[in-house]
Scaffold this active site. Structure first.
Site, mmCIF file in Angstrom:
data_model
loop_
_atom_site.group_PDB
_atom_site.id
_atom_site.type_symbol
_atom_site.label_atom_id
_atom_site.label_comp_id
_atom_site.label_asym_id
_atom_site.label_seq_id
_atom_site.Cartn_x
_atom_site.Cartn_y
_atom_site.Cartn_z
ATOM 1 C CG HIS A 189 -5.067 -6.018 -0.451
ATOM 2 N ND1 HIS A 189 -6.264 -6.151 0.206
ATOM 3 C CD2 HIS A 189 -5.165 -6.795 -1.557
ATOM 4 C CE1 HIS A 189 -7.052 -6.968 -0.487
ATOM 5 N NE2 HIS A 189 -6.401 -7.370 -1.569
ATOM 6 C CE1 TYR B 59 -9.396 -2.674 0.657
ATOM 7 C CE2 TYR B 59 -8.512 -0.641 -0.242
ATOM 8 C CZ TYR B 59 -8.337 -1.817 0.453
ATOM 9 O OH TYR B 59 -7.090 -2.140 0.953
ATOM 10 C CE LYS C 173 -3.936 -2.203 2.361
ATOM 11 N NZ LYS C 173 -4.880 -2.116 3.501
ATOM 12 C CG ASN D 1 -3.677 -2.386 6.942
ATOM 13 O OD1 ASN D 1 -3.507 -1.848 5.846
ATOM 14 N ND2 ASN D 1 -4.759 -3.073 7.247
ATOM 15 C CD GLU E 183 -8.762 -8.857 -3.743
ATOM 16 O OE1 GLU E 183 -7.608 -9.255 -3.456
ATOM 17 O OE2 GLU E 183 -9.575 -8.486 -2.873
HETATM 18 P P1 GTP Z 1 -7.082 -5.426 3.079
HETATM 19 O O1 GTP Z 1 -5.990 -6.373 2.740
HETATM 20 O O2 GTP Z 1 -6.680 -3.988 2.937
HETATM 21 O O3 GTP Z 1 -8.390 -5.760 2.384
HETATM 22 O O4 GTP Z 1 -7.278 -5.640 4.641
HETATM 23 P P2 GTP Z 1 -8.065 -6.783 5.357
HETATM 24 O O5 GTP Z 1 -8.665 -7.746 4.357
HETATM 25 O O6 GTP Z 1 -7.175 -7.340 6.401
HETATM 26 O O7 GTP Z 1 -9.230 -5.974 6.042
HETATM 27 P P3 GTP Z 1 -10.647 -5.544 5.448
HETATM 28 O O8 GTP Z 1 -10.812 -6.004 4.044
HETATM 29 O O9 GTP Z 1 -11.659 -5.921 6.441
HETATM 30 O O10 GTP Z 1 -10.530 -3.958 5.470
HETATM 31 C C1 GTP Z 1 -9.904 -3.257 4.404
HETATM 32 C C2 GTP Z 1 -9.060 -2.136 4.958
HETATM 33 O O11 GTP Z 1 -9.907 -1.161 5.524
HETATM 34 C C3 GTP Z 1 -8.119 -2.560 6.078
HETATM 35 O O12 GTP Z 1 -6.890 -2.959 5.577
HETATM 36 C C4 GTP Z 1 -8.008 -1.302 6.919
HETATM 37 O O13 GTP Z 1 -6.956 -0.482 6.441
HETATM 38 C C5 GTP Z 1 -9.313 -0.606 6.683
HETATM 39 N N1 GTP Z 1 -10.230 -0.849 7.786
HETATM 40 C C6 GTP Z 1 -10.926 -1.982 8.055
HETATM 41 N N2 GTP Z 1 -11.686 -1.836 9.147
HETATM 42 C C7 GTP Z 1 -11.468 -0.569 9.578
HETATM 43 C C8 GTP Z 1 -11.971 0.207 10.658
HETATM 44 O O14 GTP Z 1 -12.771 -0.258 11.469
HETATM 45 N N3 GTP Z 1 -11.479 1.482 10.755
HETATM 46 C C9 GTP Z 1 -10.600 2.010 9.862
HETATM 47 N N4 GTP Z 1 -10.165 3.262 10.012
HETATM 48 N N5 GTP Z 1 -10.107 1.311 8.850
HETATM 49 C C10 GTP Z 1 -10.539 0.048 8.697
HETATM 50 MG MG MG Z 2 -9.819 -7.285 2.706
#
Ligand code: GTP
Ligand code: MG
Length: 151
Positions: A115, A49, A9, A112, A128
């Site tokens: 991805h 997303y 990212k 974080n 994806e």
């Molecule tokens: P990705 O690999 O980025 O898809 O992460 P993930 O699969 O581990 O998590 P998810 O798909 O649930 O969420 C996508 C992204 O949204 C995360 O990587 C976070 O950066 C962000 N995100 C998820 N939940 C939250 C939240 O509650 N608050 C905030 N600020 N960001 C969130």
């Molecule tokens: Mg995800």
């Protein structure tokens, strides 16, 4: 073999972590079959997303992911999708174990670093990959160590 979509990212790119992250997957025995340094536009961010549209953090997430270059990759190997997720750690770096990518490099949920396709979301990896790469951007080849990586 299974393929998965992985992306460093914008925070990971700015912090100079591309090389380390690529090394971790190479060392594990996964094989890179696609790689693209690029900037994500608004439309691609929404497509990627889409599952989070309407959530309170969605706008910030789109702003962040379009804020600078990313390094998009496709990695191939046995159980690749799940193994990459295990190496990444939890979504929240604060809950990620040391030794994982997010646990070694992150502190904040919204920054974080990496991805990877969700292995619990059936077909997310293929969807994806197709979103980010054309078929002719993926390369089929053998790595010299494959007979030593797989029984
Ligand atoms: P990705 O690999 O980025 O898809 O992460 P993930 O699969 O581990 O998590 P998810 O798909 O649930 O969420 C996508 C992204 O949204 C995360 O990587 C976070 O950066 C962000 N995100 C998820 N939940 C939250 C939240 O509650 N608050 C905030 N600020 N960001 C969130
Ligand atoms: Mg995800």
């Amino acid at each position: 073999a299974e393929r998965t979509f992985v992306m460093v990212k914008p925070d990971g790119v700015q912090r100079g972590l591309i090389g380390d992250i690529v090394s971790r997957f190479e060392d594990r025995g996964l094989k890179m079959v696609g790689g693209k340094f690029m900037q994500i536009d608004e439309e691609l961010a929404h497509d990627h997303y889409g599952e989070h549209e309407g959530k309170p953090f969605f706008e910030g997430l789109v702003d962040f992911i379009t804020s600078g270059p990313v390094f998009a990759m496709v990695w191939e190997g046995q159980d690749a999708t799940r193994q990459v997720r295990r190496m990444m750690g939890e979504t929240d770096p604060a809950e990620s174990a040391p030794g994982t990518i997010r646990g070694d490099y992150g502190l904040d949920l919204g920054r974080n670093v990496i991805h990877g396709s969700d292995h619990e979301d059936e077909g997310a990896n293929e969807r994806e990959i197709a979103l980010f790469f054309d078929e002719d951007e993926l390369v089929d080849y053998e790595r010299v160590d494959e007979t030593w990586l797989y029984e």
